[in-house]
Structures are given as structure tokens and as C-alpha cells.
Design a protein around this motif. Structure first.
Motif, mmCIF file in Angstrom:
data_model
loop_
_atom_site.group_PDB
_atom_site.id
_atom_site.type_symbol
_atom_site.label_atom_id
_atom_site.label_comp_id
_atom_site.label_asym_id
_atom_site.label_seq_id
_atom_site.Cartn_x
_atom_site.Cartn_y
_atom_site.Cartn_z
ATOM 1 N N PHE A 224 -11.038 -32.655 -30.491
ATOM 2 C CA PHE A 224 -11.862 -31.657 -29.331
ATOM 3 C C PHE A 224 -12.674 -31.059 -29.828
ATOM 4 C CE2 PHE A 224 -13.450 -27.649 -26.628
ATOM 5 C CZ PHE A 224 -13.089 -28.475 -26.263
ATOM 6 N N PHE A 225 -13.133 -30.531 -30.957
ATOM 7 C CA PHE A 225 -14.635 -30.565 -31.356
ATOM 8 C C PHE A 225 -14.698 -31.504 -31.920
ATOM 9 C CE2 PHE A 225 -12.446 -26.245 -31.124
ATOM 10 C CZ PHE A 225 -13.605 -25.532 -30.898
ATOM 11 N N HIS A 226 -14.584 -32.187 -32.161
ATOM 12 C CA HIS A 226 -15.159 -33.442 -32.876
ATOM 13 C C HIS A 226 -15.926 -34.150 -31.560
ATOM 14 C CE1 HIS A 226 -14.871 -34.644 -36.782
ATOM 15 N NE2 HIS A 226 -13.401 -34.262 -36.966
ATOM 16 N N LYS A 227 -15.569 -34.206 -30.320
ATOM 17 C CA LYS A 227 -16.220 -34.635 -29.452
ATOM 18 C C LYS A 227 -17.356 -33.349 -28.962
ATOM 19 C CE LYS A 227 -11.649 -36.578 -26.581
ATOM 20 N NZ LYS A 227 -13.055 -38.104 -26.519
ATOM 21 N N VAL A 228 -16.539 -32.276 -28.797
ATOM 22 C CA VAL A 228 -17.864 -31.253 -28.623
ATOM 23 C C VAL A 228 -19.510 -31.874 -29.160
ATOM 24 C CG1 VAL A 228 -18.228 -28.844 -29.132
ATOM 25 C CG2 VAL A 228 -16.871 -29.514 -28.207
ATOM 26 N N SER A 229 -19.245 -32.132 -30.817
ATOM 27 C CA SER A 229 -19.999 -32.151 -31.756
ATOM 28 C C SER A 229 -21.091 -33.608 -31.633
ATOM 29 C CB SER A 229 -19.684 -31.750 -33.279
ATOM 30 O OG SER A 229 -18.746 -33.163 -33.503
ATOM 31 N N THR A 230 -20.070 -34.599 -31.064
ATOM 32 C CA THR A 230 -20.830 -35.440 -30.953
ATOM 33 C C THR A 230 -22.119 -35.293 -29.000
ATOM 34 O OG1 THR A 230 -19.245 -36.185 -28.586
ATOM 35 C CG2 THR A 230 -19.179 -37.259 -31.356
ATOM 36 N N LYS A 231 -21.818 -34.464 -28.436
ATOM 37 C CA LYS A 231 -22.416 -33.818 -27.511
ATOM 38 C C LYS A 231 -23.707 -33.171 -27.769
ATOM 39 C CE LYS A 231 -19.360 -36.729 -24.033
ATOM 40 N NZ LYS A 231 -19.001 -36.064 -22.713
ATOM 41 N N LEU A 232 -23.375 -32.225 -28.582
ATOM 42 C CA LEU A 232 -23.561 -30.795 -28.497
ATOM 43 C C LEU A 232 -24.136 -31.491 -30.425
ATOM 44 C CD1 LEU A 232 -22.185 -28.214 -27.009
ATOM 45 C CD2 LEU A 232 -24.322 -29.211 -26.236
ATOM 46 N N LYS A 234 -25.045 -29.254 -33.644
ATOM 47 C CA LYS A 234 -24.919 -28.612 -34.390
ATOM 48 C C LYS A 234 -24.411 -27.500 -33.806
ATOM 49 C CE LYS A 234 -27.030 -29.148 -38.625
ATOM 50 N NZ LYS A 234 -26.846 -28.314 -39.845
ATOM 51 N N PRO A 235 -23.706 -27.363 -32.762
ATOM 52 C CA PRO A 235 -22.254 -26.189 -32.311
ATOM 53 C C PRO A 235 -22.106 -24.944 -33.378
ATOM 54 C CG PRO A 235 -20.879 -27.876 -31.984
ATOM 55 C CD PRO A 235 -22.319 -28.464 -32.568
ATOM 56 N N ASN A 236 -22.121 -23.667 -32.509
ATOM 57 C CA ASN A 236 -22.184 -23.012 -33.847
ATOM 58 C C ASN A 236 -20.378 -22.296 -33.081
ATOM 59 O OD1 ASN A 236 -24.390 -22.012 -34.026
ATOM 60 N ND2 ASN A 236 -24.552 -21.497 -31.848
ATOM 61 N N ILE A 237 -19.563 -22.856 -34.849
ATOM 62 C CA ILE A 237 -18.584 -22.654 -34.156
ATOM 63 C C ILE A 237 -17.719 -21.628 -35.396
ATOM 64 C CG2 ILE A 237 -15.987 -24.002 -33.876
ATOM 65 C CD1 ILE A 237 -17.560 -26.641 -33.674
#
Ligand code: GTP
Ligand code: MG
Length: 426
Positions: A224-232, A234-237
Motif C-alpha cells: 500500500f505504501f509503495h503505491k502511495v509513494s509512487t503518487k506522492l 516523499k510522503p511523511n510516514i
């Protein structure tokens, strides 16, 4: 005009920096709004009197800027900080949200509990109510059971759907300071992760991965977070290893301290590798402030007790409660710093750049109009001068003609007089 620096007011939490920045940028945009309204009204007036000073395009652009600034002002008043919680079913996402709110707001329990996206935000009216997607109807919420009932039975909710839960601001400082907390169903219960990201993650300032400290990070969570970081970028996680209280009661741990430390080290290494090497969203030094070992259930219980007037650490608590509670507070502090910084940057940087661009464009138009009106004034002055000179010349001519006429008439009169008197004499 110079404005007072942020430090002028008392700041007890990093979240208030966002609130103050929001207040200031709002004030600036209200000024810009007044200026553009004033300028466009004057332009309309001038256009009526002298239509050749302002052209149609300039007037149209000014009216466009007026509606753009109005749009930005509206978005600004709604801007808030958004944190989204993700993780596998039953890891304790809803419990973490409740612990941060300091009371049981969202339904939690064993099995698959949360079945749609729930955004908790401050209620302007002081009442608790919920609004489902695509509806304006406010449904009053009296208790968490009532909320669970409204979510589970009264509506057939789609897992992707967003329900807004408005909770009284005075009950929680996070809500007072404009934080919206988004709870989600487990990432393992849906095949539609991309839709989730597009619908709920794009404008999130911070993501919290609620993991289960009793197991380890799962592929579905990582995916899930791999997908998030392709769209955003450097997301803050943050990664919360929840249920850390379970480690205190583990009968297998003979030398408890060492075993617990070993598990912690293992989780820490895996979580750090995930953030630093896999997602590349932070450095190893930063990762230390992004991974925490907590027990949301304990924090929630303690805070609920504290609100009812009991000491924070009353009741049956597992060993190490104090340290886990402090670690939760440490997480909250780091989270507040991170979300406030990120939201100011993502939300206000964009607005202030847009604002600066609009003001520059308006200035250009006003300068063009000013120069044109000066040129026209100068032209009219020159024409007036030329006209005046002609007038003077004609006046001079007339004077000289009149004088000449006068002289001639005098001569004629004298001549006639001479002739008459001569005739009479004769
Ligand atoms: P879904 O909404 O179903 O995806 O689950 P969730 O991730 O929201 O989990 P929820 O908060 O509903 O918690 C699931 C169960 O775990 C509840 O019975 C909680 O009381 C329990 N729980 C949550 N956090 C902790 C914790 O830190 N320690 C322990 N021991 N139990 C916890
Ligand atoms: Mg839940």
C-alpha cells in the motif's frame, strides 16, 4: 505592511503554528481581495467616463483575478491538516485515533470493524454529527454505539466512501487546532487500493501505518505504501508498532528485558529499512523519530479514566505502562511538528505563490493603465498648448487688424473733416 512575527502569540503546540499561519495568510488574502475589488470598481467607473483609457481585456482580466482571489480565500478558510491511518484489520487503527482524541469516538473491536473511510474533524456548532458522502443531511451522533449503528446498519456503505464525523472542538485540542483524522478499513480487505489513494491520500499531510507489534510488517501494508509513494513525492510516514503491551505479558520471554529489547530491535530495523531503503522517504537519522512502540488501548483507557477524574495510571496496567505512555506522547509531539510543517508548506506555499503571481499581474495591468492615462493627459496638454498658441496668434492678428482699421478710420475722418472745412471755407 509588515506583520507581527509568529512568535508574538503564545504557542503551546506546534499545531498552533499552522493556525497562526492560516490566520495571517487569510488576513493577507482579505487585503488582496479588498484591493482587487476596489481596483476593478474604479476601472469600471473610469471605463464609463473615458472608454479609451482601459481596454476590454484588462477589465476582463481584473474581474477574473477578483474571482480567483475569492476562490483562494474560500479554500483557505477550509484548509486543515490531514492525517490518514492505514494498516491491516484489527491492528488498532481506530483505537489509535480514539487515543489521540482522548475518548472513544470511533467504533473499534475484534474482527473487521471499520467498513468505510471516517474523517473526524472539529464541529463548528459544538454538536456531534455525521454527514455521509453526497448528502448534506446532518445525522446527530449521541454516542459511539449510535455512530457504529448509523455506520453499520442504517446505510449500506461502500468501503471507499467517506463519512465525515464532526466532533465538538472543545473536547479535543487536535480538533481545535484544525487537524482532521482519517480512519480507514484494513488494507487487507480491499482490492481497490489505487482508488483509495486517489480518493483519500493525495491531500494527506501525514500517514500513520498502524502495525501489529505482535507480528511484523506485512506485504499488503508495504504494498500500500509503495503505491502511495509512487503518487506522492516523499510522503511523511510514521510507523506505530501497536499492541506493544502484549510484549509485557509474553510468557515465553524468560529474560523479559532482553527478549523485549530484541523484538524491538528487530521491528525497528525492519521499519527503518522499509522507510529508508525501500520507500526512500527519510534518512536513517530521521527514521528514529518516525517509528514508535505503543499501546493505543492503554493510552485510550488511561485518558478516558483521567477525564472521569481518576489518576492516569489507575486500574490494572501491564508492566512498562509508564514508558509506553511516554512513547505515545513522544509520537504525538513528533507527529504535531511534522504535520504542522508539512501542511504549511503544501497548503500555504501554493496559495502564497498563486497570490504573489496574481498581485504581480494586477500591478502590471494597473501600471499599463496608469502609463496610458499619463500619455493621454500629456497628449491633451500638448493639443491644448498648440490650440492656445493658435488662439494667441489669431488674437494678435485681430488686434493688429483692429488697430490698422482704427488708424485708417481716423485718417479718413481727418481727411473728410479737412475736405469739408476746406469746402465750407471756399
Ligand atoms: P478494523 O477497523 O477492523 O480494520 O480494525 P482496527 O485496526 O481499527 O482495530 P481496532 O481499533 O478496532 O482494534 C481491534 C481490537 O484490538 C480491539 O478489540 C482493540 O481493543 C484491540 N486493541 C487495539 N489496540 C490495542 C493495543 O494496543 N493493545 C491491545 N492489547 N489491544 C488493542
Ligand atoms: Mg477500525
Amino acid at each position: 505592511t509588515p506583520r507581527s512575527p509568529l512568535s508574538d502569540e503564545q504557542i503551546s503546540s506546534p499545531l498552533q503554528v499552522f493556525g497562526q499561519a492560516k490566520k495571517q495568510i487569510n488576513k493577507i488574502f482579505v487585503d488582496v481581495q479588498d484591493y482587487v475589488a476596489d481596483a476593478s470598481e474604479r476601472m469600471i467607473d473610469v471605463n464609463k467616463l473615458c472608454p479609451d483609457v482601459i481596454n476590454e481585456n484588462e477589465l476582463k482580466s481584473m474581474l477574473d483575478y477578483r474571482s480567483k482571489v475569492k476562490g483562494i480565500c474560500e479554500v483557505l478558510t477550509r484548509d486543515h491538516m490531514k492525517v490518514a491511518f492505514f494498516g491491516r484489520t484489527s491492528n488498532g487503527k481506530s483505537t489509535v485515533v480514539n487515543a489521540m482524541l482522548g475518548e472513544k469516538v470511533l467504533p473499534s473491536g475484534i474482527g473487521h470493524t471499520t467498513n468505510c473511510f471516517l474523517q473526524v474533524e472539529g464541529s463548528q456548532t459544538g454538536e456531534a454529527y455525521l454527514v455521509t458522502e453526497g448528502s448534506n443531511e446532518k445525522q446527530n451522533v449521541e454516542s459511539v454505539t449510535h455512530l457504529a449503528h448509523a455506520l453499520n446498519y442504517e446505510k449500506q456503505l461502500n468501503e471507499k466512501e467517506l463519512v465525515h464525523v464532526y466532533w465538538p472542538k472543545d473536547k479535543c485540542s487536535l480538533l481545535r487546532d484544525d487537524v482532521a483524522l482519517v480512519d480507514s478499513p484494513g488494507v487487507d480487505v480491499t482490492p481497490h487500493l489505487d482508488d483509495w489513494i486517489d480518493a483519500h491520500c493525495i491531500d494527506a499531510d501525514v500517514f500513520v501505518l498502524v502495525a501489529n507489534a505482535e507480528s511484523t510488517l506485512m506485504v499488503t501494508e508495504k504494498n500500500f505504501f509503495h503505491k502511495v509513494s509512487t503518487k506522492l513525492s516523499k510522503p511523511n510516514i510514521f510507523i506505530l508498532n501497536n499492541r506493544w503491551d502484549a510484549s509485557a505479558n509474553e510468557p515465553e520471554f524468560l529474560d523479559q528485558f532482553n527478549s523485549q529489547e530484541q523484538v524491538r530491535k528487530q521491528h525497528m530495523e525492519r521499519a527503518t529499512d522499509f522507510l529508508v531503503k525501500e520507500l526512500k522517504v527519510c534518512t536513517p537519522e530521521e527514521a528514529v523519530s518516525r517509528v514508535f512502540f505503543i499501546s493505543a488501548k492503554e493510552v485510550l483507557q488511561a485518558r478516558v479514566k483521567e477525564r472521569s477524574g481518576f489518576p492516569l495510571n489507575s486500574g490494572a496496567l501491564a508492566d512498562g505502562f509508564g514508558a509506553r505512555y511516554l512513547e505515545f506522547e513522544d509520537f504525538e509531539r513528533k507527529f504535531e511538528e511534522c504535520i504542522s510543517k508539512s501542511a504549511i508548506k503544501t497548503k500555504f506555499l501554493n496559495h502564497s505563490q498563486q497570490g504573489k503571481h496574481l498581485v504581480k499581474e494586477m500591478l502590471k495591468i494597473m501600471e499599463t493603465i496608469h502609463n496610458r492615462s499619463q500619455e493621454q493627459t500629456h497628449l491633451k496638454m500638448c493639443q491644448k498648448k498648440e490650440f492656445q498658441e493658435k488662439l494667441n496668434f489669431i488674437e494678435q492678428q485681430l488686434i493688429s487688424i483692429t488697430n490698422q482699421m482704427k488708424m485708417k478710420i481716423h485718417q479718413m475722418v481727418d481727411d473728410v473733416e479737412d475736405k469739408v472745412s476746406k469746402a465750407l471755407n471756399d
